[in-house]
Design an enzyme around this catalytic site. Structure first.
Site, PDB file in Angstrom:
ATOM      1  N   ASP A  23      25.491  47.502  -3.056  1.00  0.00           N
ATOM      2  CA  ASP A  23      25.424  46.246  -2.313  1.00  0.00           C
ATOM      3  C   ASP A  23      23.983  45.781  -2.117  1.00  0.00           C
ATOM      4  O   ASP A  23      23.070  46.605  -2.046  1.00  0.00           O
ATOM      5  CB  ASP A  23      26.126  46.437  -0.956  1.00  0.00           C
ATOM      6  CG  ASP A  23      26.475  45.117  -0.297  1.00  0.00           C
ATOM      7  OD1 ASP A  23      26.465  44.079  -0.985  1.00  0.00           O
ATOM      8  OD2 ASP A  23      26.765  45.130   0.922  1.00  0.00           O
ATOM      9  N   ASN A  71      36.031  39.850  -3.839  1.00  0.00           N
ATOM     10  CA  ASN A  71      34.939  39.146  -4.536  1.00  0.00           C
ATOM     11  C   ASN A  71      35.428  37.972  -5.389  1.00  0.00           C
ATOM     12  O   ASN A  71      34.636  37.101  -5.761  1.00  0.00           O
ATOM     13  CB  ASN A  71      34.105  40.109  -5.401  1.00  0.00           C
ATOM     14  CG  ASN A  71      33.255  41.081  -4.608  1.00  0.00           C
ATOM     15  OD1 ASN A  71      32.981  42.195  -5.064  1.00  0.00           O
ATOM     16  ND2 ASN A  71      32.805  40.693  -3.420  1.00  0.00           N
TER      17      ASN A  71
HETATM   18  C1  IPE Z   1      31.466  45.366  -1.528  1.00  0.00           C
HETATM   19  O1  IPE Z   1      30.395  44.533  -1.270  1.00  0.00           O
HETATM   20  C2  IPE Z   1      31.948  45.176  -2.931  1.00  0.00           C
HETATM   21  C3  IPE Z   1      31.045  45.609  -3.983  1.00  0.00           C
HETATM   22  C4  IPE Z   1      29.888  46.196  -3.833  1.00  0.00           C
HETATM   23  C5  IPE Z   1      31.528  45.373  -5.311  1.00  0.00           C
HETATM   24  P1  IPE Z   1      30.575  43.086  -0.600  1.00  0.00           P
HETATM   25  O2  IPE Z   1      29.213  42.543  -0.460  1.00  0.00           O
HETATM   26  O3  IPE Z   1      31.544  42.299  -1.366  1.00  0.00           O
HETATM   27  O4  IPE Z   1      31.230  43.455   0.794  1.00  0.00           O
HETATM   28  P2  IPE Z   1      31.082  42.806   2.231  1.00  0.00           P
HETATM   29  O5  IPE Z   1      31.346  41.344   2.071  1.00  0.00           O
HETATM   30  O6  IPE Z   1      29.687  43.086   2.697  1.00  0.00           O
HETATM   31  O7  IPE Z   1      32.079  43.520   3.061  1.00  0.00           O
HETATM   32  C1  IPE Z   2      26.745  43.593  -4.516  1.00  0.00           C
HETATM   33  O1  IPE Z   2      25.761  42.716  -4.095  1.00  0.00           O
HETATM   34  C2  IPE Z   2      27.383  43.174  -5.819  1.00  0.00           C
HETATM   35  C3  IPE Z   2      28.746  42.650  -5.683  1.00  0.00           C
HETATM   36  C4  IPE Z   2      29.454  42.590  -4.588  1.00  0.00           C
HETATM   37  C5  IPE Z   2      29.374  42.186  -6.901  1.00  0.00           C
HETATM   38  P1  IPE Z   2      26.106  41.402  -3.278  1.00  0.00           P
HETATM   39  O2  IPE Z   2      26.313  40.297  -4.235  1.00  0.00           O
HETATM   40  O3  IPE Z   2      27.215  41.643  -2.318  1.00  0.00           O
HETATM   41  O4  IPE Z   2      24.743  41.188  -2.496  1.00  0.00           O
HETATM   42  P2  IPE Z   2      24.574  40.729  -0.988  1.00  0.00           P
HETATM   43  O5  IPE Z   2      25.389  41.657  -0.155  1.00  0.00           O
HETATM   44  O6  IPE Z   2      25.035  39.326  -0.905  1.00  0.00           O
HETATM   45  O7  IPE Z   2      23.110  40.877  -0.727  1.00  0.00           O
HETATM   46 MG    MG Z   3      27.297  42.288  -0.413  1.00  0.00          MG
END
Ligand code: IPE
Ligand code: IPE
Ligand code: MG
Length: 245
Positions: A23, A71
């Protein structure tokens, strides 16, 4: 500090299965006034590093949360950029996976992925299926609740058809119907970016995992930090509800 070497680890305490919530890609990009997609691109370089280090240390299963069922609700542009990055990653890593005997596997609703991504995945999973090194699980369109609901539906159907009795539904039976069937549960779960939640990841399988949260954003997550966490993990006392002799 001198970098940690493979010999700094206790080989009897290398986790069999490491699961990671990758993340912070978006925030990494935002800090640099770049598009979120740049963060995902940079994040895929971290994936390569972590795959290599895991393999070098003898971890047998590495599960990476790459795309959740939630997502799909992101802007169309970001979803399609993630999908094309994924396809690029699968093809570009194929030779490395063959060279290092890595088996690629997917956890999640792969039927929901765009056709070209799904076929890349299926093709490379097939080509690597006999590899006896590390198993790399990509959690794609994965949600733990979806996984458990699917299992419940399937078992209910078997009971309805009389192939199984309800009292035969044990913890092992449930485990053997999840996407992770046949694999050990994760020993260690890491989440980057400072968020302290599970976000619908492997809720059943993480029951007894050691959990580490780090504020580092995924694109900045390094070999050194990963090894430090693994060393810390080796010093944790895993009691599994019991008391020490
Ligand atoms: C969890 O991260 C999913 C992945 C890393 C693929 P998200 O960024 O989607 O989760 P939340 O929104 O912080 O819970
Ligand atoms: C994790 O990074 C990747 C996916 C969830 C696909 P994020 O895209 O959630 O990055 P943040 O949390 O917005 O910084
Ligand atoms: Mg995220």
């Amino acid at each position: 500090m001198t970098p940690l070497e493979t010999t700094d680890f206790d080989p009897s305490k290398i986790p069999a299965h490491v699961a990671i919530i990758m993340d912070g890609n978006g925030r990494w990009a935002k800090k640099r006034l770049m598009n979120r997609v740049k963060g995902h691109e940079k994040g895929s370089e971290t994936v390569r590093t972590i795959v290599r280090v895991s393999r070098e240390l003898g971890i047998r299963y590495l599960t990476l949360y790459a795309f959740s069922t939630e997502n799909w609700g992101r802007p169309k542009m970001e979803v399609s950029a993630l999908m094309s990055l994924l396809k690029k990653f699968i093809y570009s890593e194929k030779s490395d996976m063959m060279k290092h005997r890595i088996r690629l596997n997917a956890l999640g609703q792969i039927e929901k992925l765009p056709e070209d991504v799904r076929s890349a995945l299926v093709q490379v999973m097939e080509e690597t299926k006999d590899n006896d090194g590390m198993c790399l699980n990509l959690a794609l369109s994965y949600g733990s609740r979806d996984e458990i609901a699917g299992t419940v539906r399937l078992l209910a159907e078997q009971v309805k058809q009389g192939v199984m009795k309800s009292e035969e539904i044990t913890e092992d039976v449930i485990s053997s119907h999840l996407f992770t069937r046949g694999m050990p549960d994760p020993d260690l779960m890491i989440r980057t970016s400072g968020e302290m939640r599970i976000s619908n990841f492997l809720m059943w399988q993480l029951s007894y995992a050691e959990i580490f949260f780090t504020p580092t954003l995924w694109p900045d997550f390094s070999e050194e930090e990963y090894k430090k966490i693994l060393l810390d993990y080796q010093n944790r006392d895993r009691r599994f509800g019991k008391v020490e002799e």
